[in-house]
Design an enzyme around this catalytic site. Structure first.
Site, PDB file in Angstrom:
ATOM      1  CG  HIS A 202      -1.098  28.274  11.060  1.00 28.03           C
ATOM      2  ND1 HIS A 202       0.147  27.695  11.238  1.00 28.03           N
ATOM      3  CD2 HIS A 202      -0.899  29.279  10.166  1.00 28.03           C
ATOM      4  CE1 HIS A 202       1.040  28.312  10.488  1.00 28.03           C
ATOM      5  NE2 HIS A 202       0.430  29.283   9.833  1.00 28.03           N
ATOM      6  CG  ASP A 297      -0.067  25.303  13.736  1.00 30.51           C
ATOM      7  OD1 ASP A 297       1.035  25.387  14.299  1.00 30.51           O
ATOM      8  OD2 ASP A 297      -0.202  25.391  12.495  1.00 30.51           O
TER       9      ASP A 297
END
Length: 359
Positions: A202, A297
């Site tokens: 991500h 993330d």
């Protein structure tokens, strides 16, 4: 035979919708909570959660839909936390006074250090000792476009799962195995934490697609955003993650190996993995930089990975570069705000001390 239990599902975003529908369709009692009272009302008005797609289809009826977290938690056998990992800490603080001995809490997923952070906050708030489990990723590949509806493209075939205390994993799987057979016990929550592939898949690709995200032009995140070069660089980030795990004597899968376990693929590269995964078709990229691919993330993936690497003297130049570039790009001090070892209760510990803390 499927044993009936009562599951609290905390968080009705994409994954929460899928979990609530899946469990209700399996004949389980589902107590679903979300902080957004309007979202709860819209689902109540709809009368059900409609699951669509190749992974799961049906009309599901949770037993309770509420914005009162205590109502959802106090009578549950199993409490599934299905909120972005950056909200785990606040959820832990909010449920501490409602939980009781014998309950099982599972973070879906835990990101990196989720169960450790959750345990620390429960203890600080005087909660009884309970078993806290975490998975390494989300069970469902899914999207909820509106309250009461979820499209489930796929259900992963296998999920790494571990608990605090580590010895309770077998007991936990006895509680949930009849409805969640995909959960497979691994050594400890350090293993699940270091199998956080979202930290690889991500932040870096989103950083390299930042202009595209800000342009407002729709694009498919995986199929268009992860090109051969982006995938190749992600593999180098992944190698640093694996090196950290090896320093703890843990054998975690590479991203490509994870795709084989989760989706039954056999890709040679990350680029091949995403291009060959039908579950990724139609998954849109972010439309701005205010995205969980950064705020979740990086905070709960790259930050603890960087700190764990430093604790065991494993260099992480690419992880650090991505972390610091994103911090500068969106003016956020992730090294301060993210999951530091101090927030996990691991500050100052050696590799042996950290391993002991997850037993």
């Amino acid at each position: 035979m499927i044993e009936s239990k009562t599951y609290a599902v905390l968080g009705l975003g994409n994954g929460g919708h899928a979990f609530a529908a899946y469990l209700a369709l399996k004949g389980q009692s589902v107590l679903a909570w979300d902080i957004d009272a309007q979202r709860i009302k819209e689902i109540q008005d709809r009368g059900a959660i409609i699951a669509e797609g190749p992974g799961l289809a049906g009309t599901a009826h949770p037993d309770l839909l509420t914005s009162d977290i205590g109502l959802a938690v106090k009578d549950a056998d199993v409490i599934l936390i299905v909120v972005p990992a950056i909200h785990h800490a606040s959820i832990a603080a909010n449920i501490a006074s409602y939980i009781s001995e014998g309950q099982l809490i599972i973070l879906n997923p835990g990101a990196t250090g989720g169960a450790l952070e959750f345990r620390k906050i429960l203890r600080e708030n005087g909660a009884p000792e309970v078993t806290i489990g975490e998975t390494s990723s989300m069970l469902f590949t899914c999207r909820s476009e509106r309250p009461g509806q979820v499209t489930v493209n796929a259900i992963k075939g296998a999920m790494d799962f571990a608990c605090l205390p580590a010895a309770k994993a077998g007991w936990a799987l006895e509680q949930i195995g009849s409805v969640l057979p995909q959960y497979v016990a691994v050594e400890n929550v350090l293993h699940t934490s270091l199998t956080n592939v979202n930290a690889v898949m991500h932040p870096l690709p989103t950083l390299l697609n930042a202009a595209r995200c800000e342009s407002g032009t729709p694009f498919q995140y995986y199929l268009e955003g992860i090109t051969p070069s982006v995938g190749s660089l992600a593999e180098k980030v992944d190698a640093e993650r694996i090196a950290i795990a090896k320093a703890f004597d843990l054998n975690v899968p590479s991203v490509c190996e994870w795709y084989k376990e989760s989706y039954g693929q056999s890709p040679a590269t990350i680029y091949e993995a995403v291009q060959g995964n039908p579950a990724y078709r139609g998954i849109a990229g972010p439309i701005n930089l205010n995205t969980r691919y950064f705020f979740e993330d990086v905070s709960t993936g790259l930050v603890p990975l960087s700190e764990l690497g430093r604790a065991v003297n494993v260099p992480t130049p690419l992880i650090d570069a991505v972390l610091d570039l994103i911090s500068s790009l969106i003016d956020t001090d992730f090294r301060k705000e993210g999951r530091t070892l101090e927030k996990l209760g691991l500050s100052g510990l050696t590799a042996a001390g950290i391993r002991s803390a997850v037993e």
